[in-house]
Scaffold this motif. Structure first.
Motif, PDB file in Angstrom:
ATOM      1  N   TRP A   1       0.816  -1.202   0.000  1.00  0.00           N
ATOM      2  CA  TRP A   1       0.000   0.000   0.000  1.00  0.00           C
ATOM      3  C   TRP A   1       0.850   1.251   0.000  1.00  0.00           C
ATOM      4  CZ3 TRP A   1      -4.653   0.678  -1.533  1.00  0.00           C
ATOM      5  CH2 TRP A   1      -5.511  -0.428  -1.546  1.00  0.00           C
ATOM      6  N   ASN A   2       2.057   1.127   0.603  1.00  0.00           N
ATOM      7  CA  ASN A   2       2.951   2.282   0.529  1.00  0.00           C
ATOM      8  C   ASN A   2       3.311   2.584  -0.908  1.00  0.00           C
ATOM      9  OD1 ASN A   2       2.868   2.408   3.210  1.00  0.00           O
ATOM     10  ND2 ASN A   2       4.965   1.776   3.587  1.00  0.00           N
ATOM     11  N   ALA A   3       3.653   1.528  -1.648  1.00  0.00           N
ATOM     12  CA  ALA A   3       4.064   1.735  -3.035  1.00  0.00           C
ATOM     13  C   ALA A   3       2.924   2.343  -3.828  1.00  0.00           C
ATOM     14  CB  ALA A   3       4.512   0.407  -3.648  1.00  0.00           C
ATOM     15  N   ARG A   4       1.736   1.774  -3.670  1.00  0.00           N
ATOM     16  CA  ARG A   4       0.588   2.290  -4.422  1.00  0.00           C
ATOM     17  C   ARG A   4       0.333   3.737  -4.035  1.00  0.00           C
ATOM     18  NH1 ARG A   4      -3.035  -2.602  -3.272  1.00  0.00           N
ATOM     19  NH2 ARG A   4      -2.378  -4.079  -4.859  1.00  0.00           N
ATOM     20  N   GLY A   5       0.432   3.996  -2.718  1.00  0.00           N
ATOM     21  CA  GLY A   5       0.182   5.352  -2.251  1.00  0.00           C
ATOM     22  C   GLY A   5       1.134   6.344  -2.886  1.00  0.00           C
ATOM     23  N   VAL A   6       2.409   5.949  -2.946  1.00  0.00           N
ATOM     24  CA  VAL A   6       3.378   6.883  -3.516  1.00  0.00           C
ATOM     25  C   VAL A   6       3.101   7.112  -4.990  1.00  0.00           C
ATOM     26  CG1 VAL A   6       5.793   7.250  -4.043  1.00  0.00           C
ATOM     27  CG2 VAL A   6       5.145   6.322  -1.842  1.00  0.00           C
ATOM     28  N   VAL A   7       2.799   6.031  -5.733  1.00  0.00           N
ATOM     29  CA  VAL A   7       2.499   6.198  -7.161  1.00  0.00           C
ATOM     30  C   VAL A   7       1.294   7.117  -7.331  1.00  0.00           C
ATOM     31  CG1 VAL A   7       1.754   5.038  -9.251  1.00  0.00           C
ATOM     32  CG2 VAL A   7       3.526   4.026  -7.871  1.00  0.00           C
ATOM     33  N   ALA A   8       0.260   6.878  -6.526  1.00  0.00           N
ATOM     34  CA  ALA A   8      -0.932   7.734  -6.627  1.00  0.00           C
ATOM     35  C   ALA A   8      -0.566   9.167  -6.286  1.00  0.00           C
ATOM     36  CB  ALA A   8      -2.022   7.215  -5.696  1.00  0.00           C
ATOM     37  N   PHE A   9       0.286   9.339  -5.254  1.00  0.00           N
ATOM     38  CA  PHE A   9       0.662  10.691  -4.871  1.00  0.00           C
ATOM     39  C   PHE A   9       1.402  11.384  -5.998  1.00  0.00           C
ATOM     40  CE2 PHE A   9       1.729  14.226  -2.370  1.00  0.00           C
ATOM     41  CZ  PHE A   9       3.044  14.548  -2.632  1.00  0.00           C
ATOM     42  N   ILE A  10       2.316  10.655  -6.652  1.00  0.00           N
ATOM     43  CA  ILE A  10       3.081  11.266  -7.741  1.00  0.00           C
ATOM     44  C   ILE A  10       2.139  11.722  -8.857  1.00  0.00           C
ATOM     45  CG2 ILE A  10       4.849  10.914  -9.477  1.00  0.00           C
ATOM     46  CD1 ILE A  10       6.150   8.919  -7.703  1.00  0.00           C
ATOM     47  N   GLN A  11       1.206  10.862  -9.211  1.00  0.00           N
ATOM     48  CA  GLN A  11       0.273  11.247 -10.272  1.00  0.00           C
ATOM     49  C   GLN A  11      -0.532  12.470  -9.846  1.00  0.00           C
ATOM     50  OE1 GLN A  11       0.422  10.127 -13.182  1.00  0.00           O
ATOM     51  NE2 GLN A  11       0.218   7.933 -13.384  1.00  0.00           N
ATOM     52  N   PHE A  12      -0.988  12.464  -8.602  1.00  0.00           N
ATOM     53  CA  PHE A  12      -1.751  13.596  -8.090  1.00  0.00           C
ATOM     54  C   PHE A  12      -0.918  14.871  -8.149  1.00  0.00           C
ATOM     55  CE2 PHE A  12      -3.686  16.362  -5.078  1.00  0.00           C
ATOM     56  CZ  PHE A  12      -2.702  16.726  -4.172  1.00  0.00           C
ATOM     57  N   TRP A  13       0.316  14.748  -7.673  1.00  0.00           N
ATOM     58  CA  TRP A  13       1.228  15.886  -7.592  1.00  0.00           C
ATOM     59  C   TRP A  13       1.470  16.480  -8.974  1.00  0.00           C
ATOM     60  CZ3 TRP A  13       6.592  16.154  -8.994  1.00  0.00           C
ATOM     61  CH2 TRP A  13       7.315  17.182  -8.398  1.00  0.00           C
ATOM     62  N   MET A  14       1.529  15.596  -9.989  1.00  0.00           N
ATOM     63  CA  MET A  14       1.810  16.069 -11.330  1.00  0.00           C
ATOM     64  C   MET A  14       0.617  16.752 -11.961  1.00  0.00           C
ATOM     65  SD  MET A  14       4.087  13.135 -13.134  1.00  0.00           S
ATOM     66  CE  MET A  14       4.100  13.951 -14.727  1.00  0.00           C
ATOM     67  N   TRP A  15      -0.596  16.378 -11.556  1.00  0.00           N
ATOM     68  CA  TRP A  15      -1.733  16.841 -12.334  1.00  0.00           C
ATOM     69  C   TRP A  15      -2.670  17.810 -11.631  1.00  0.00           C
ATOM     70  CZ3 TRP A  15      -2.162  16.386 -17.398  1.00  0.00           C
ATOM     71  CH2 TRP A  15      -1.318  15.458 -18.023  1.00  0.00           C
ATOM     72  N   TYR A  16      -2.524  17.999 -10.306  1.00  0.00           N
ATOM     73  CA  TYR A  16      -3.542  18.838  -9.678  1.00  0.00           C
ATOM     74  C   TYR A  16      -3.408  20.291 -10.113  1.00  0.00           C
ATOM     75  CZ  TYR A  16      -0.559  20.836  -5.951  1.00  0.00           C
ATOM     76  OH  TYR A  16       0.404  21.513  -5.247  1.00  0.00           O
ATOM     77  N   GLY A  17      -2.174  20.707 -10.438  1.00  0.00           N
ATOM     78  CA  GLY A  17      -2.006  22.076 -10.912  1.00  0.00           C
ATOM     79  C   GLY A  17      -2.713  22.291 -12.238  1.00  0.00           C
ATOM     80  N   HIS A  18      -2.586  21.333 -13.133  1.00  0.00           N
ATOM     81  CA  HIS A  18      -3.227  21.386 -14.441  1.00  0.00           C
ATOM     82  C   HIS A  18      -4.731  21.496 -14.272  1.00  0.00           C
ATOM     83  CE1 HIS A  18      -3.617  20.194 -18.730  1.00  0.00           C
ATOM     84  NE2 HIS A  18      -4.705  19.594 -18.317  1.00  0.00           N
ATOM     85  N   THR A  19      -5.303  20.616 -13.444  1.00  0.00           N
ATOM     86  CA  THR A  19      -6.744  20.646 -13.215  1.00  0.00           C
ATOM     87  C   THR A  19      -7.168  21.983 -12.622  1.00  0.00           C
ATOM     88  OG1 THR A  19      -6.572  18.283 -12.735  1.00  0.00           O
ATOM     89  CG2 THR A  19      -8.653  19.338 -12.214  1.00  0.00           C
ATOM     90  N   MET A  20      -6.343  22.477 -11.695  1.00  0.00           N
ATOM     91  CA  MET A  20      -6.680  23.749 -11.061  1.00  0.00           C
ATOM     92  C   MET A  20      -6.780  24.877 -12.087  1.00  0.00           C
ATOM     93  SD  MET A  20      -4.482  25.949  -8.339  1.00  0.00           S
ATOM     94  CE  MET A  20      -3.286  26.490  -9.530  1.00  0.00           C
TER      95      MET A  20
END
Lengths: 282, 330
Positions: free
Chosen positions: B165-184
């Protein structure tokens, strides 16, 4: 305004600023660490991986880095070739297609536009197997053509250009050119393209960055290491050869994104404006 | 009175001419490969240098094999999990920030700089980010672990790559980190497109900020949110760069996404092009179904009704015109 409203407004303001500063820090932190660690030696990093100030091992890391298969210069040049070519194809032909959709009325115009919108939904990766086989059969694997030419059909860019033209083009210009005896294609190249400069600039930036960052397609199509693009070079850093050379790995990463940082901070205003422009339908 | 005859040159054929490059490129580089991929899914094409290609007796054999493969099902569920873990924070934070940055009552100072910094991760190569985070989350020693230890949040270093779950969490976090600015940024543009009179009217009627946001802003943003949802979902289905480079040696089963599965089938070791093609087609169908579903749910019901009324009106007008066709149009 009553005091309680003022107070709650100040609290909200403080929260907002705190959150924004925190998020900005989160955005910067990884890159800061990367640049700092690129200047530190492997031993220092093993002592304490987190550093906020640079050290002096930059050159040593650089030597270790260049001594193996990671070659930022080759990667850089190849990426420039591919990205520039793909961007030129995408932007020029999208302008052409958009102009055809806006300036002329022809029977299939609306269905064609709807068709382009539908293609927008198809990601390139589903056809990768067939694409690869196809390129293999015509001998284009390990060349840059399959990375550059498909840009000619870019539905997203066509959409953007069409929106822009609808808002800014008046047929009078075209008519006066026709009266002066200009051929259609000549009119397009000499009159329409200059009008579209802002849109072209924005889309060129996006297209360039997008193509620069591609990993999947180039990874599949290019097997000769002299043709590797930047992202492929970066993926090499993961391999066994660099496993323990932490400083050099950080340096390699830093080098691979340095051009992007420079481009971004020079053009950030236009990039952000472009993202906003492209999403709102006037 | 007779109709005036005017000779005019029709330029409409140029519409066709100018569209030819696009159509050609699409046919050659998009349509043909898609059809070819579909065909390959029905054959036994495999091997580094494919020798023969035959259609299978049971045409759907590859599809059945893939659907039954445990790793494929794993890949699909991983992709869905990681996407949800990434998209919900992404959209929420983007909406929140957009609401703050477009607040009519106070301007956030330094907005421009915040936007620039928050959008920045979107520009950087995903491959680089994946490796960078892989180093950052190193175990037992890594910048993040050092930071958490120093701040006293954890006692022993966390293993971010080997624990599922740590690994999945980090991957999800990276994707989030990369795209939330774009969505914003996109949502901000959408909000700016809403006519201010709506907000003013609501305020005169005494609505507070929350009510305004949920009753006025969000419904107006429906199309944009739909666009973000669909493109993010399609992008998520084909998530490749981050999971692959972050976890090349890690528990692949935990961060095995659909696109990595296809890549593995085709290009690492087994060269089972036929199965990879079948998997690609299955993914495409899934994406199409979900997109269609989302479009249906989030469709603008009023607009659909309006359009239907328009069509009826046009039909009626045409029918009426036909019955009047006896007279001459003067």
């Amino acid at each position: 305004m009553s005091n309680s409203i003022k107070a709650s407004r100040s609290i909200t303001k403080t929260i907002v600023y705190l959150v924004c500063v925190f998020l900005a820090a989160v955005s910067i932190f990884p890159f800061w660490v990367m640049f700092m660690n690129a200047t530190r030696g492997t031993f220092e990093i093993q002592q304490s991986a987190l550093a906020l100030l640079p050290s002096n091992q930059l050159l040593r890391n650089f030597d270790i880095l260049m001594g193996k298969t990671f070659n930022p210069i080759t990667g850089f040049i190849n990426s420039v070739i591919v990205s520039t070519g793909a961007t030129l194809c995408a932007v020029y032909f999208s302008c052409l297609t958009a102009y055809g959709l806006v300036a002329y009325s022809w029977k299939l115009r609306q269905p064609f536009f709807t068709f382009i919108m539908a293609i927008l939904m198809i990601p390139g990766q589903i056809s990768v197997i067939g694409f690869y086989q196809f390129m293999y059969r015509i001998g284009w694997t390990n060349t840059f053509w399959p990375l550059i030419l498909p840009g000619m059909a870019s539905p997203a860019i066509v959409f953007f250009m069409r929106q822009y033209l609808l808002a800014t083009l008046s047929i009078d210009i075209v008519d006066s050119a026709r009266i002066d005896g200009a051929k259609e294609f000549y009119t397009f190249n000499t009159i329409i393209l200059p009008i579209m400069k802002p849109a072209i600039a924005t889309q060129a930036i996006f297209s360039f960055v997008f193509n620069w960052n591609q990993l999947f397609m180039p990874l599949i199509l290019l097997t000769d290491s002299s043709k590797y693009t930047m992202p492929i070079m970066v993926s090499l850093l993961r391999g066994d050869i660099y496993k323990t050379e932490y400083g050099s790995v950080y340096l390699g990463l830093a080098l691979s994104v340095l051009p992007l940082f420079i481009v971004y901070f020079l053009l950030s205003r236009y990039i952000i404006a472009g993202v906003a422009l492209g999403s709102v339908k006037e | 009175m007779g109709k005036k005859k005017r000779k005019s040159v029709s330029y409409s054929r140029y519409g066709y001419y100018f569209s030819i490059p696009f159509v050609l490129a699409f046919l050659i580089f998009s349509l043909y490969p898609v059809v070819y991929t579909l065909l390959i899914g029905f054959t036994d094409l495999r091997g580094v240098v494919p020798t023969s290609i035959n259609f299978l007796e049971n045409p759907f054999q590859n599809f059945q094999t893939i659907l039954n493969m445990q790793s494929f099902q794993r890949a699909l569920s991983n992709t869905a999990l990681i996407w949800i873990m990434c998209f919900i924070p992404q959209l929420t934070l983007a909406l929140l920030l957009a609401a703050w940055f477009t607040n009519r009552h106070f301007k956030v100072k330094g907005q421009g700089i915040f936007k620039i910094l928050i959008y920045m991760p979107n520009i950087i190569t995903a491959a680089t980010i994946a490796l960078l985070f892989s180093s950052l989350f190193g175990y037992p020693k890594g910048p993040v672990n050092d930071l958490l230890l120093a701040m006293g949040l954890i006692e022993t270093p966390l293993n971010f790559t080997l624990m599922k779950w740590n690994a999945r969490g980090v991957v999800a976090f990276i994707q989030f980190w990369m795209w939330y600015g774009h969505t914003m940024i996109i949502i901000i543009a959408g909000i700016l497109g809403i006519s201010p009179s709506h907000f003013e009217a609501a305020e005169i009627d005494g609505a507070n900020a929350l009510q305004i946001f949920f009753r006025i802003t969000l419904p107006q943003l429906r199309t944009i949110i739909l666009y973000t949802l669909v493109t993010s979902m399609i992008g998520g289905l084909y998530m490749f760069d981050i999971p692959r480079l972050y976890n090349l040696g890690g528990p692949d089963q935990a961060t095995l996404t659909a696109a990595i599965f296809v890549y593995n089938q085709a290009f690492s070791g087994s060269y089972l092009y036929n199965r990879a093609a079948a998997a690609s087609m299955i993914l495409f169908v899934i994406a199409a179904v979900i997109s269609g579903f989302l479009f249906y749910i989030l469709r603008d019901k009023d607009e659909v009704k309006l359009r239907r009324q328009e069509k009826e009106r046009i039909k009626a007008a045409r029918a009426a015109a036909k019955t009047n066709a006896g007279g001459m149009a003067v």
